[in-house]
Design a protein around this motif. Structure first.
Motif, mmCIF file in Angstrom:
data_model
loop_
_atom_site.group_PDB
_atom_site.id
_atom_site.type_symbol
_atom_site.label_atom_id
_atom_site.label_comp_id
_atom_site.label_asym_id
_atom_site.label_seq_id
_atom_site.Cartn_x
_atom_site.Cartn_y
_atom_site.Cartn_z
ATOM 1 N N ASP A 245 0.817 -1.210 0.000
ATOM 2 C CA ASP A 245 0.000 0.000 0.000
ATOM 3 C C ASP A 245 0.856 1.266 0.000
ATOM 4 O O ASP A 245 2.085 1.200 -0.108
ATOM 5 C CB ASP A 245 -0.980 -0.007 1.176
ATOM 6 N N ILE A 246 0.232 2.397 0.140
ATOM 7 C CA ILE A 246 0.895 3.699 0.105
ATOM 8 C C ILE A 246 1.937 3.840 1.215
ATOM 9 O O ILE A 246 2.871 4.633 1.114
ATOM 10 C CB ILE A 246 -0.152 4.850 0.174
ATOM 11 N N TYR A 247 1.803 3.040 2.285
ATOM 12 C CA TYR A 247 2.741 3.088 3.404
ATOM 13 C C TYR A 247 3.967 2.203 3.185
ATOM 14 O O TYR A 247 4.787 2.043 4.059
ATOM 15 C CB TYR A 247 2.034 2.710 4.698
ATOM 16 N N GLN A 248 4.031 1.606 1.980
ATOM 17 C CA GLN A 248 5.178 0.805 1.558
ATOM 18 C C GLN A 248 5.339 -0.507 2.326
ATOM 19 O O GLN A 248 6.459 -0.979 2.537
ATOM 20 C CB GLN A 248 6.474 1.630 1.624
ATOM 21 N N ILE B 222 5.720 -6.714 6.294
ATOM 22 C CA ILE B 222 6.126 -7.562 5.176
ATOM 23 C C ILE B 222 6.125 -6.664 3.948
ATOM 24 O O ILE B 222 5.248 -5.805 3.811
ATOM 25 C CB ILE B 222 5.162 -8.756 4.999
ATOM 26 N N ASN B 223 7.093 -6.849 3.056
ATOM 27 C CA ASN B 223 7.234 -5.972 1.901
ATOM 28 C C ASN B 223 7.437 -6.755 0.615
ATOM 29 O O ASN B 223 7.791 -7.926 0.621
ATOM 30 C CB ASN B 223 8.438 -5.042 2.099
ATOM 31 N N PHE B 224 7.240 -6.087 -0.501
ATOM 32 C CA PHE B 224 7.572 -6.620 -1.811
ATOM 33 C C PHE B 224 9.069 -6.422 -2.015
ATOM 34 O O PHE B 224 9.598 -5.387 -1.615
ATOM 35 C CB PHE B 224 6.782 -5.846 -2.888
#
Length: 151
Positions: free
Chosen positions: A33-36, A83-85
């Motif tokens: 999302d926008i919050y990365q 968790i991130n991409f």
């Protein structure tokens, strides 16, 4: 309650060994999302993917044709780390309660290389007759698969 008991029940202290099944799920760019970081609602998609993948592969669930289906009646998620991409997570599963028509699944989402979960949660499924949506006993093949995850 002793400190030892509190740490044993603290979901942030769980490890992959506390679960009986796992599935690798890649994080998609659209999950962020926008919050990365992965948006909170996406965690439930990971839960759903893990549980249904297990019931299809090991319990013989046919989501399109079975006369008995599982409906989610309760969910919860606790977030411990972002968790991130482009990560790939280990989604881990166990069964903690099996009734006549319902089952409680518990899930831990682990980042690669991490000992403790980034998120923990649960799903409660109630098995119902398709169309009628009245509770019925868990189909034997699905019950047998879920019993293998019972802790």
């Amino acid at each position: 309650m002793s400190i030892e008991t509190m740490s044993e029940t603290d979901p942030k202290k769980q490890t992959r060994a506390d679960y009986k099944h796992s599935l690798k799920i890649p994080v998609r760019l659209g999950d962020v999302d926008i919050y990365q970081h992965v948006n909170n609602v996406v965690y439930y998609s990971y839960f759903d993917t893990l549980v249904n993948d297990y019931m299809i592969r090991f319990g013989g669930l046919d989501m399109v044709n079975d006369k008995v289906i599982g409906l989610v009646v309760e969910t919860a998620c606790r977030f411990h780390q972002s968790i991130n991409f482009p990560e790939t997570i280990d989604a881990c599963l166990r069964t903690t309660k099996i009734g006549n028509s319902s089952v409680r699944h518990e899930i831990g989402l682990f980042r690669e290389g991490e000992t403790h979960p980034a998120a923990t949660g649960h799903f409660v499924h109630v098995f119902v007759e398709r169309g009628v949506q009245k509770p019925v006993p868990i189909p034997p093949q699905i019950r047998a698969a879920l019993e293998k995850l019972l802790v």
